[in-house]
Enzyme design. Structure first.
Site, short mmCIF file in Angstrom:
data_model
loop_
_atom_site.label_atom_id
_atom_site.label_comp_id
_atom_site.label_asym_id
_atom_site.label_seq_id
_atom_site.Cartn_x
_atom_site.Cartn_y
_atom_site.Cartn_z
N TYR A 146 65.48 28.21 28.97
CA TYR A 146 66.31 28.84 30.17
C TYR A 146 66.57 30.78 29.09
CZ TYR A 146 69.76 31.69 33.36
OH TYR A 146 70.24 32.67 34.29
N ASP A 241 65.79 32.92 21.17
CA ASP A 241 66.90 33.40 22.36
C ASP A 241 67.77 32.54 21.30
OD1 ASP A 241 68.33 33.58 24.24
OD2 ASP A 241 67.21 32.79 25.78
N LYS A 269 76.58 36.38 24.62
CA LYS A 269 78.08 35.27 24.15
C LYS A 269 78.59 36.34 23.16
CE LYS A 269 75.75 32.13 27.01
NZ LYS A 269 76.02 31.21 27.86
N1 PMP Z 1 69.80 33.23 27.26
C1 PMP Z 1 69.88 31.28 27.07
C2 PMP Z 1 69.02 30.88 25.90
C3 PMP Z 1 70.79 31.40 27.50
O1 PMP Z 1 71.30 29.97 27.36
C4 PMP Z 1 71.28 32.56 28.92
C5 PMP Z 1 72.53 31.88 30.14
N2 PMP Z 1 73.14 30.83 29.65
C6 PMP Z 1 71.01 33.24 29.24
C7 PMP Z 1 69.62 32.96 28.03
C8 PMP Z 1 71.02 34.25 29.55
O2 PMP Z 1 72.76 34.80 29.73
P1 PMP Z 1 73.38 35.42 30.62
O3 PMP Z 1 73.62 34.19 31.49
O4 PMP Z 1 74.38 36.35 29.49
O5 PMP Z 1 72.51 36.65 31.49
#
Ligand code: PMP
Length: 432
Positions: A146, A241, A269
């Site tokens: 994701y 990521d 985060k």
């Molecule tokens: N990349 C990863 C690996 C994530 O786990 C998430 C959200 N859980 C995101 C991107 C997207 O981040 P956000 O919810 O702050 O847009």
């Protein structure tokens, strides 16, 4: 829901009339496990309290940002102090520089970075930089990974392994989905084939170096090395990521843990200590193609927000004492090993995947969980029963079996014991 959740029920019912599904992010709606979500009143350390006064040990921790626990003093004080000086300026601040400097110290492969407001924005910007730098369109991602909800990442595999993808959400144009190729996580052969079939077309590979959005799945031996080598050979950009793994699996994230230098890194985060933030950073020559220096456009009214930078700096300063990582690992090691023993004792097959303080319990056994296909072997009905039994006993687990459990430095032995006890109660019930 029974009377214990009367106020939650009332509020959620009112929210559902005003907010789609009653929530501002889908997983909060409990659709994978059933039932109605409780409405949060406040958090304190490792604990959450709902509006009816019920108390929960929190294993969601806002899905990762709260590595120090809820409302840690240093972060709260930093945010209050920053607020008194103004909440947003849309102009440069010292806080941005200070936060960027700390990130650079912890992750020296990040030579320059830009702050944004979410992980979604970070990943979207990383892809645009890669496309702008390489003048190529195709992005490779992995099934079950994701990277936020931008169009290019809401895609799934097409008919062949190395062919363009299909929209995974209504509203994503087919033309955009076609520029993303989705292949199985940990599949080295698929990576090689994809590059061979798309010579000079691949802009970037984006990967969660430890997958955490299909449950936790560690990278197989040689997987990340292959990504590094193949992208370099083909002049493509390697994007890690690290929105979840950054500052969590180690001070320098997964890149440090596995000793691989990506070209670009996406953060979020923990970087904002619970306030909205994201960042994309990496090699100077890639970052310098962003406007105003280069021709890749990106912007944000609230980017580098002073409250977010204050919370992020306070959090990262606390994490400078590396003993926190030992405490997090020890808690998770003890919890997962005691739970594994219990599950065995009650003859309920589970697979526990753990990397440092990130872990998931999959209700499946026999074959290891190495990618999304094997994660899907897990019994999600069983997980839903497990989730609700734990909730009744005051333990709040992720409301989906395809998620990581998040712990914090505020989780203590007492919480560990209560968790083990609640799991045993579930197992006793299950075994009739
Ligand atoms: N990349 C990863 C690996 C994530 O786990 C998430 C959200 N859980 C995101 C991107 C997207 O981040 P956000 O919810 O702050 O847009």
């Amino acid at each position: 829901m029974n009377n214990r959740h009367q106020k939650s029920e009332e509020l959620f019912s009112r929210s559902s009339k005003l907010i789609p599904g009653g929530v501002n992010s889908p997983v909060r709606a409990f659709r994978s496990v059933g039932g109605t979500p409780f409405v949060v009143d406040r958090g304190e350390g490792a604990l959450l309290f709902d509006v009816d006064g019920n108390k929960y040990i929190d294993y969601v921790m806002s899905w990762g940002p709260l590595i120090l626990g809820h409302s840690p003093k240093a972060v709260v004080e930093a945010v209050i102090k920053a607020t008194k000086s103004g909440t947003s300026f849309g102009a440069p601040t010292k806080g941005e520089l200070n936060l960027a400097s700390i990130v650079r110290e912890r992750m020296p492969w990040i030579e320059k970075l830009r702050l944004v407001s979410s992980g979604t924005e970070a990943c979207m910007t990383a892809a645009r930089i890669a496309r702008g730098a390489t003048k190529r369109d195709i992005i490779i991602k992995f099934d079950g990974g994701y990277h936020g909800h931008s169009d290019m990442f809401l895609t799934e595999a097409g008919s062949g392994l190395a062919t363009g993808g299909l929209p995974a959400s209504s509203g994503v144009p087919e033309n955009i989905a076609r520029t993303t190729i989705t292949i199985p996580y940990n599949d080295i052969k698929a990576v090689t084939k994809c590059f061979a079939d798309n010579t000079n077309k691949i802009a970037a590979v984006i990967v969660e170096p430890v997958a955490a959005n299909m449950g936790v799945i560690p990278p197989a031996e040689g997987f990340l090395q292959t990504l590094r080598q193949t992208t370099s050979e083909h002049n493509a950009v390697l994007i890690f990521d690290e929105v979840i793994t950054g500052f969590r699996v180690m001070s320098g994230g997964a890149a440090q843990l596995y000793n691989i230098k990506p070209d670009l890194v996406c953060l979020g985060k923990i970087l904002g200590g619970g306030l909205p933030i994201g960042a994309v950073g990496g090699r100077k020559e890639l970052m310098d193609i962003l406007a105003p220096l280069g021709d890749v456009y990106q912007a944000g009214t609230l980017s580098g927000n002073p409250l977010s930078t204050a919370a992020g700096i306070a959090t990262l300063k606390d994490l400078a004492d590396l003993s926190v990582y030992d405490r997090l690992r020890t808690y998770c090691e003890e919890l997962t090993s005691r739970l594994t023993t219990l599950f065995k004792q009650y003859k309920l097959p589970v697979t526990v995947n753990r990397v440092e303080s990130l872990f998931t319990i999959f209700f499946t056994a026999g074959k290891p969980v190495i990618d999304f296909a094997s994660a899907k072997n897990a019994d999600m009905n069983m997980y839903a029963r497990f989730f609700h039994e734990m909730l009744v006993n005051g333990i709040y687990l992720p409301p989906s079996g395809f998620e990581a459990w998040f712990i914090s430095d505020a989780h203590r032995e007492e919480q560990l014991e209560l968790t083990v006890k609640a799991v045993e109660q579930f197992l006793k019930k299950e075994s009739g």
